[in-house]
Enzyme design. Structure first.
Site, PDB file in Angstrom:
ATOM      1  N   HIS A 209     -25.719 -34.928  -0.623  1.00 16.73           N
ATOM      2  CA  HIS A 209     -24.656 -35.480  -1.126  1.00 16.73           C
ATOM      3  C   HIS A 209     -23.181 -34.917  -0.845  1.00 16.73           C
ATOM      4  O   HIS A 209     -22.272 -35.677  -0.677  1.00 16.73           O
ATOM      5  CB  HIS A 209     -24.573 -35.722  -2.795  1.00 16.73           C
ATOM      6  CG  HIS A 209     -25.687 -36.337  -3.362  1.00 16.73           C
ATOM      7  ND1 HIS A 209     -26.872 -36.165  -3.543  1.00 16.73           N
ATOM      8  CD2 HIS A 209     -25.770 -37.550  -3.773  1.00 16.73           C
ATOM      9  CE1 HIS A 209     -27.787 -37.040  -4.078  1.00 16.73           C
ATOM     10  NE2 HIS A 209     -27.014 -37.955  -4.160  1.00 16.73           N
ATOM     11  N   ASP A 280     -31.395 -43.074   3.037  1.00 20.81           N
ATOM     12  CA  ASP A 280     -30.883 -42.622   1.551  1.00 20.81           C
ATOM     13  C   ASP A 280     -29.364 -43.123   1.849  1.00 20.81           C
ATOM     14  O   ASP A 280     -28.958 -43.789   3.010  1.00 20.81           O
ATOM     15  CB  ASP A 280     -30.647 -41.152   1.554  1.00 20.81           C
ATOM     16  CG  ASP A 280     -30.620 -40.622   0.029  1.00 20.81           C
ATOM     17  OD1 ASP A 280     -30.328 -41.628  -0.793  1.00 20.81           O
ATOM     18  OD2 ASP A 280     -30.954 -39.554  -0.248  1.00 20.81           O
TER      19      ASP A 280
END
Length: 359
Positions: A209, A280
């Site tokens: 992230h 993702d």
């Protein structure tokens, strides 16, 4: 540039049934691959207006719901109804793993799903009952894709998987058994499951992230074993690669998301996987900080991904679907991407939809 109005459908030549007769527009081919996020948590949000139009016009193939979209029960159910009405067979995707990663929470009136570690302690039979309840609620709420289960192995001290008890242990057979039960329950309700994070995130020492995560020195082949078991058992129909660098698998240093040697070479050719592949979120730091949106979209498709998750919220672009078609068209002209690859992606998506009754 390749025509935006239409390209000759070559799906039949690839052994797949065309989703549309005659020709398929480039807009539609690209749109089928886009699963976009939005800003807003109520049905009347401005971001929802844009998503509804894009769905109805075939500019996107699905919608990504993140935590900021799922604030209240009425809000999330209202949004799902609105999007389903615009495109009944589009993907409505959400993270509903359980534990910390659960967007539809008990505070919103949904069943609390224990962590993977707690489910492991409960035993597989008890876990199956939990999975069945969660699947029923997810389907009744209008969702057709769960960005789960986690097939990563548990490794003590890992800050992404172990810290939040997201793994079903460290035994590949056990992990595959729990993931398989999770998938069976979801698919029985018409919900596709994105198995993550190939080829294994459990021994990583960072969070994608935030930025690049290099697993070249920590990854072990056993981490790919749960994915292999699920493929062998015909449980794997959608796999998500991680934003992970593994130079032992791809010396170029490209992250898995953008790596043909890993997605095509290892996953498809060596492991025999025939299902769909999903990225993702391409707006996560590992990708966003190093690549433009154009590079991320084009290279993800070229590497072998069929579905592209893009949250499109940190730097929201209401014209992203149109831009994506322009970027893909330029890449086709320049030889950085092939029509065959787009046809393959479309074929994988249609096969997945048919498998869960969304075709």
């Amino acid at each position: 540039m390749i025509s935006r109005r239409g390209v000759l459908a070559g799906l039949t030549a690839l052994g797949a049934t065309p989703a549309f007769a005659g020709t398929i527009s480039l807009d539609r081919l690209v749109g089928e691959s886009l699963v976009l996020g939005f800003l807003g948590s109520t049905p009347d949000a401005e971001g929802a207006d844009r998503i509804e139009r894009d769905l109805a016009d075939g500019r996107i193939g699905g919608v990504l719901f993140l935590r900021h979209n799922a604030r209240t029960r009425d809000g999330v159910l209202g949004l799902a109804r609105r999007f389903r009405a615009a495109a009944p067979n589009a993907w409505l995707a959400i993270d509903q793993e359980g534990g910390f990663v659960q967007r539809l929470t008990d505070d919103m009136g949904f069943t609390d799903i224990p962590t993977a570690e707690q489910l492991l302690d409960m035993g597989l039979d008890s876990a199956r009952a939990v999975f069945a309840q969660a699947a029923s609620e997810l389907a009744e709420s209008g969702f057709s894709m769960n960005l789960a289960p986690v097939a990563d192995l548990q490794h003590e001290g890992n800050q992404v998987i172990d810290r939040w008890a997201r793994a079903f242990g460290d035994d590949p057979d056990v992990v595959a058994a729990y993931c398989g039960a999770f998938i069976d329950a979801m698919e029985a309700e018409g919900v596709a499951c994105a198995i993550k994070h190939f080829p294994g995130h459990g021994r990583s020492q960072g969070d994608s992230h935030d930025g690049f995560v290099d697993i070249s020195q920590t990854w072990d082949e056993v981490e790919a074993a749960p994915f292999a078991r699920l493929i062998e058992q015909d449980k794997a129909h959608l796999i998500m690669g991680g934003h992970l660098i593994n130079r032992r698998l791809d010396p170029s240093g490209d992250p898995v998301t953008l790596s043909a040697p890993i997605l095509q070479g290892l996953l498809r050719e060596q492991m025999g996987y025939q299902g769909a592949i999903i990225t993702d979120d391409l707006d996560m730091g590992a990708i966003r900080n190093q690549y433009s949106r154009e590079e991320a979209i084009v290279q993800s498709l070229a590497a072998g991904n069929d579905l592209l998750l893009i949250s499109n919220s940190a730097d929201a672009d209401p014209d992203l679907p149109r831009r994506a078609v322009d970027w893909v068209g330029a890449a086709l002209d320049e030889g950085r991407l092939s029509l065959d690859r787009l046809y393959q992606a479309n074929a994988h998506i249609q096969t997945l939809k048919a498998h869960v009754g969304r075709g």
